[in-house]
Each structure stands twice: as C-alpha cells, then as structure tokens.
Design a protein around this motif. Structure first.
Motif, mmCIF file in Angstrom:
data_model
loop_
_atom_site.group_PDB
_atom_site.id
_atom_site.type_symbol
_atom_site.label_atom_id
_atom_site.label_comp_id
_atom_site.label_asym_id
_atom_site.label_seq_id
_atom_site.Cartn_x
_atom_site.Cartn_y
_atom_site.Cartn_z
ATOM 1 N N PRO A 1 38.256 68.240 63.123
ATOM 2 C CA PRO A 1 38.323 67.995 61.776
ATOM 3 C C PRO A 1 36.838 68.492 61.199
ATOM 4 O O PRO A 1 36.321 69.042 62.015
ATOM 5 N N LEU B 1 30.671 67.233 60.003
ATOM 6 C CA LEU B 1 29.977 66.549 58.758
ATOM 7 C C LEU B 1 28.493 65.831 59.212
ATOM 8 O O LEU B 1 27.867 65.696 58.246
ATOM 9 N N THR B 2 28.321 65.805 60.343
ATOM 10 C CA THR B 2 27.107 64.917 60.630
ATOM 11 C C THR B 2 26.325 65.834 61.865
ATOM 12 O O THR B 2 26.794 66.484 62.832
ATOM 13 N N GLU B 3 25.079 65.456 61.653
ATOM 14 C CA GLU B 3 23.956 66.045 62.918
ATOM 15 C C GLU B 3 23.850 64.959 63.736
ATOM 16 O O GLU B 3 23.466 63.902 63.190
ATOM 17 N N ARG B 4 24.027 65.439 64.911
ATOM 18 C CA ARG B 4 24.099 64.230 66.066
ATOM 19 C C ARG B 4 23.165 64.723 66.959
ATOM 20 O O ARG B 4 22.914 65.768 67.540
ATOM 21 N N THR B 5 22.624 63.659 67.722
ATOM 22 C CA THR B 5 21.775 63.904 68.829
ATOM 23 C C THR B 5 22.315 62.959 70.107
ATOM 24 O O THR B 5 22.860 62.011 69.800
ATOM 25 N N ARG C 1 18.634 81.735 59.054
ATOM 26 C CA ARG C 1 19.762 81.759 58.308
ATOM 27 C C ARG C 1 19.196 82.161 56.712
ATOM 28 O O ARG C 1 19.988 82.205 55.855
ATOM 29 N N GLU C 2 17.830 81.667 56.479
ATOM 30 C CA GLU C 2 17.394 82.205 55.530
ATOM 31 C C GLU C 2 17.217 83.822 54.987
ATOM 32 O O GLU C 2 17.586 84.212 54.058
ATOM 33 N N ASP D 1 24.781 75.373 60.809
ATOM 34 C CA ASP D 1 24.419 74.300 59.988
ATOM 35 C C ASP D 1 24.354 73.360 60.983
ATOM 36 O O ASP D 1 25.056 72.714 61.722
ATOM 37 N N PRO D 2 23.153 72.422 60.738
ATOM 38 C CA PRO D 2 22.770 71.318 61.612
ATOM 39 C C PRO D 2 23.859 70.584 61.388
ATOM 40 O O PRO D 2 24.254 69.274 62.461
ATOM 41 N N LYS D 3 24.889 70.240 60.386
ATOM 42 C CA LYS D 3 26.052 69.311 60.475
ATOM 43 C C LYS D 3 27.113 69.971 61.423
ATOM 44 O O LYS D 3 28.164 69.070 61.636
#
Lengths: 372, 372
Positions: free
Chosen positions: B173, B176-180, B283-284, B354-356
């Motif tokens: 899927p 959508l989330t940043e995980r550790t 990224r910027e 993207d961190p997500k």
C-alpha cells in the motif's frame, strides 16, 4: 441471533462478501464475520429461514458484486483514508505483526480491494459460507429443543460446499525490537499516542496469562482509579485521556493496547516518558492485592452484566466460540478470573510489557515549515 | 555458469531445498535461487549434466532433508540470532514491507524452519525446480550453438513437472508513516543507524526512475566524494562510515538504503539529524550536473568492468533475467543510464526520499540500568 463464519484474517474478501450479504447487520473481525438480528420471538423461524437462505443462495453476479466493491472502497475512504488516526492504526498494526496476517487491515488495502471481482467473491463465499463453518447462537426466550428443531429445518437443509479450512495462520517470530510509527498529517488537530504489545491470546496462552493480561489492562488503564488515569490525568495533568485494554479473543496472537491524549502544551515525548514511568513502576514493583481484587470484581461484573442483554450475551458466546474457545470455558470465565494470582498478574507485566514487544504510534501535525 | 530458479519470496522453503541441492554453490534471494559453478572449459558438458540431474533427481528422503533443516537452523543461529545487527535488519525489513512477502527473511523465521519436513521440500522442489522455471546463463569461451546443443541434451531431457507459477506477489500500500526500529542488545559494541525507503524496482518503475535512484544512491553515498561521506565523515567527523545503495533488481518493490556509523561520542540521534540534513539539502536544492556526470561514469564503468569477470557477468545477467528484465534491457544499461536527466534524479529524490516512505533502524547497547 448471531452467526459467525470464520474467515481468513485480514480480508478484503470477508468485507466484500459480508457487504453483499447484508452490511447493516454484519461485522467482520480478523477471525470471523458475524451476522446478527434482534427480532421478536415469533419471527425467529422466519429469520432463521432467511439467514439459512443467505448462506446458500446469495446472488453473486457482476451487477451485485461490483457496486458493493465500490461501496467498500467508499467506506474505506470515509472511515480510514479520511482519518489520520485510522491510517496510523493500520501502520501500527502492520508493524506489530511481522509475519501473521493480522497485519493486514480487516477491510483490506485499497489497491487490493480495487482488484476484486465476481470470481473472488464466489470463491470466498463457497469456501467459507458453508454451514459446517458456522456457529449459530440464539439468545432469548427460547428452549434448546425448539431452536435445534428450527436449525435442523433451516441451516440443516443447506448443503455442505466445503470443509472448513484449517485456521493455521502464520505465527509471529519472537518480537525483539522496540518500534515507533509516526503519522504526520495536516488534518491532525489533536495529537495522540497509542501503543500495542504483542501478547498471547486466550487461545494460545499458557496457564492464566490471558486472564492475567485482562486484569492487568484493567488495573493499568480502565477507569478513573486506574494507574494511567490517576497518574497522567488526575495527578500530573499531562493527559486529557489515557487507558489500556487487552484484546485476547483471537485465533493467533493477542494484543495489549494503551493510549494517551496530551493536555495543553504537553509534548508527545513527555507524555510517552510519563506512560513509560507508569509501566516501569508496575513492572518493577507489581500491582497491589487491592488493585487486583477491584479488577477481578469489575471483570467478573462485566461478564455477568453482559448477560442482561440478549445481544451482548450472544455476541460474547459467538465471538469466543468462533475463535475456538469452548462453551464451558466461556461459562467458567468468572470463576477462572477469580483464581488468577497476584504473582501471575505481575509476571504478565514483567514478561509482556517489555518495550521489545511494542509498537508506539504517534499522531502529529506537521511542523509549519515541514514540506512533505 | 549460472542457473536461477525463481522461488517464492522469503522462504525457508527456498533455503531448505537450496541447502540440499548444494549449499556451497548456491545462494537464495527474495526472488530466486541461483546455482553457480566456475569450471574449466572442458568440464562444461559434465557440469551441465550434473546440474540437470540435480534439477530432477535430488534425493529428498528424511535422511537428507531433516539434517539439512538443522544445518539451516544452525546457519540462522550463527549468522542472524548471534548478530544483533542482522536481527535489526530483519525487523527493519518486516516493518518496511507491510503487505508483500519481502518482509519475511530469506532464510525464514526459526519457528517456521523448525516445522519443515520432507513433504515441504518435495512440494517446493517439484513446483519450482522444473526446467521451464529456470534460466541458464553460461559466460566464457563458448559459442551459442555449442551451449544450445549441450543444453538440449542435458536440461532438455528433464521432464516438466509444473508450470511456472505466476509471481504476483502482494504489493505494498502507499507508505504513509515514518517508522523507527530500535534493537537494544548487550552484545552491541558499535552503535549504528540504517534506513530503508520503499521505492520502485527496475521492473515496476515509471520511466527512468530505477536508473535515477541508482544514480542518486551513488551521488548520496558511494565513495569518498559522495554527499554523506563528505559531510559526515570528512567535514563534521560525526561518522566513521556512511553510505547508500539502491536495490532495484526485484520482482516487487525496490529499496533505497543508507547507513551511518557514529564516530567517538556522537549520539545516534545527532547522527540521524545530520543524515536528515544531507538528504533535505538534496531534496530541496537537487544534485549538481557535475555530480550526475560523475555518477553516470561510475555506474556505466561498473557495468562495463563487471564484464571482465565471467562470474560477475553471468550473475548480472542471471539476476536481471530471473526477475523479469530482458537481455536487451540489460545490454542497453550503459546507454540508458546516460540518458537520465538531472530533473529525473532530483524528482526521484523529492518523491522517494520522503520520510513517510522510510524505516530507520537503530542498533544500540542497553543503558547500564536497563532491565529488559
């Protein structure tokens, strides 16, 4: 009236067939789909006839299946995609379960629901909606003889279409890492923390672990006298809400869950540290005999009160039996809960509230200068 | 000589059969098992005969299978259970892949390997070790005509036992989330950080995304002139090592990985913040035309140098073809890499770093007063 048809866990298939079968009177969990009706006594024969018919003669044409698929997608959009908290829960779930299918959302992932077709629905229906894979629960002003006769006339006339498949879900490896999941979304107006620990279920626990975890959840986070509430809401004022629960009615692993919502300027980091301190205190010094006695009274009272409602009683029995618990076990619950010792509860805390078994979810709004 | 038999991803089954088939000359990835031999030219007919025999006549009795199962369990113990870093990688993997079988370790989970028996080995062997599910790669001083004749004599004589199963792994899927994931273990003597992003593979990318990610990984973390190395190792001195890579040779999702090892007293938190700053800058503001030109030279040179070694060339072609890439695509790689634009690389950084989409693993030793 309650009828549970065990389904494979996590399943867009279950959702689809349940939606077609009658969404308003059905719900699906990771382990079963339940259809329920509350009707006046004289309508019982008619309702059983209708329910038995739905078990064998569901119309599964493209005209029925495809619009229902869109209904589920829409339901997913409105209930999950539009709610960052629900999306976070999905990701926490997918992170907690590393191997078993419990990591798949019950409604299914959107990209997989989109691919479902008539054939998927028919295959699922024929495999799982066979009378030998169902448990009928009738609660109310009826006799066993009367219900048995009716059941034989109605469900008894439905042909077996398959043998119930073994529910040997893949099981979890030993959890070894502490995990976090952060959902950052501009729609978030209230930050929150939730955490899940991988623990045994009533079905796969050893000894009294399931009951001990249930009592522990009550002591730690049920109501205003619980540890979390007293410490975080009443004493320090860091939380607006806090609580915990045990989900043990499952074929596979159970979960111990907790949540906390910060009050005012409290950061999620500080709140998490405060939650950890409450849990560390319980793990280190145990709960008190008084707390345990109070929790037993509440858990037993809950089990007894639920028998005041026909619907709740039927649901309790149906949920327990569809995951594999016996009727006797379910009836004996109050007595078994009474037998749990302080040592068993404290051991459950030490063993299972280990950070390495946990996933903590953080629901946050992006920083003003955050880009993604 | 290279022979790839695609297997279902993540699989104690693959490991078991490969171990029986000849552990010392086999390796298994998430998508295939490869058997390889390097032999003098005159032994080619003999080796092909032996390899073809192994495809059909492997002895799979309890006397063979059960000891090999124990060999794999022992291998798992020594290579994974004894190495907190490997255990961390398994958990990062299981967290990154929320739906597809890539979350399952290639060697398998210990509790599942323990359950394997002769029947599992036979079923797997008959399903996947069929000649129509294999790709033969021969690199060396041979002609196509000669190898084709030999192949028809040897592998051509092996009967088909199954049709190659479709490799339609469940897909991921949207992340959508940043995980550790934190692995705290007393055996850890050197802390470290590693991160994986869910990205497209060469097979399921759009346009040049796979090549762009490969070039990006080179610019960000390959060698002493790369961004991570220059910033963290050379300039700030916070890291003893740092790098990144792109894993794009997969039937399903690919991954962009990076790692950093702190130097001296640098904390993992500070190191993570420094890594994030390097990525945010890319990224910027994008990478420079010079960096891209240098990366292209290195990637193309790598592809060309690999042709100096018969073994590397065979492995490159075998790995690519078993996941579904065409021979032409593999041959055209140097030309295709040259065509990637600066915009494509910068877009890949913005979209995919993207961190997500990420899971960050922390390898740490417990605090002195930590209990669990």
């Amino acid at each position: 009236m309650f009828k549970g048809t065990p389904s494979h866990p996590g399943g867009e298939f279950s959702s689809l067939v349940a939606a077609i079968g009658g969404q308003e009177n059905a719900f699906t969990t990771a382990d079963y789909t339940a259809y329920h009706q509350t009707v006046a006594r004289e309508f019982l024969p008619l309702v059983m006839e209708l329910e038995a018919d739905r078990m064998a003669n569901l119309v599964l044409t493209d005209e029925v299946v495809l619009p229902e698929r869109d209904v589920i997608l829409e339901e997913r959009r409105s209930r999950i995609e539009n709610d960052p908290g629900s999306l976070l829960s999905e990701s926490v779930n997918a992170t907690l379960y590393q191997n078993s299918p419990y990591g798949i959302p019950i409604i299914g992932w959107a990209h997989e629901i989109e691919q479902l077709d008539r054939e998927d629905a028919v295959t699922f229906y024929d495999r799982y909606y066979t009378p030998n894979n169902a448990i009928l629960v009738v609660a109310g002003d009826v006799t066993e003889a009367e219900v048995r006769a009716l059941a034989e006339e109605t469900y008894g006339a439905v042909a077996r279409r398959a043998e119930p498949p073994a529910r040997d879900w893949a099981t979890e490896p030993p959890p070894l890492t502490e995990r976090t999941v952060t959902m950052s979304d501009p729609r978030v107006t209230q930050t929150a923390l939730n955490r899940a620990y991988l623990v045994p279920s009533y079905l796969n626990d050893v000894g009294n672990e399931g009951f001990a975890l249930d009592l522990l959840a009550d002591i730690i986070g049920n109501g205003p006298t619980s540890r979390l509430y007293r410490t975080l809401v009443v004493e320090s004022g860091q939380a607006a809400a806090a609580g915990s629960y045990y989900g043990g009615t499952a074929v596979g692993s159970g979960r111990f869950g907790l949540y906390a919502v910060p009050r005012g300027e409290t950061s999620l980091e500080d709140l998490a540290a405060a939650v950890d301190a409450v849990l560390a205190e319980v793990r280190e010094n145990g709960v008190t005999a008084e707390e345990l006695a109070r929790a037993k009274r509440r858990v037993v009272a809950g089990a007894i009160y639920s028998q005041d409602s026909q619907a709740a009683m039927a649901r309790y029995v149906g949920a327990g039996m569809t995951v594999g618990l016996g009727l006797e076990e379910l009836k004996d619950l109050p007595r078994n809960v009474q037998e749990v010792t302080l040592d068993e509860v404290n051991a459950a805390a030490r063993v299972y509230l280990d950070p390495k078994r946990s996933v903590t979810g953080y629901l946050v709004a992006p920083e003003p200068d955050e880009r993604s």
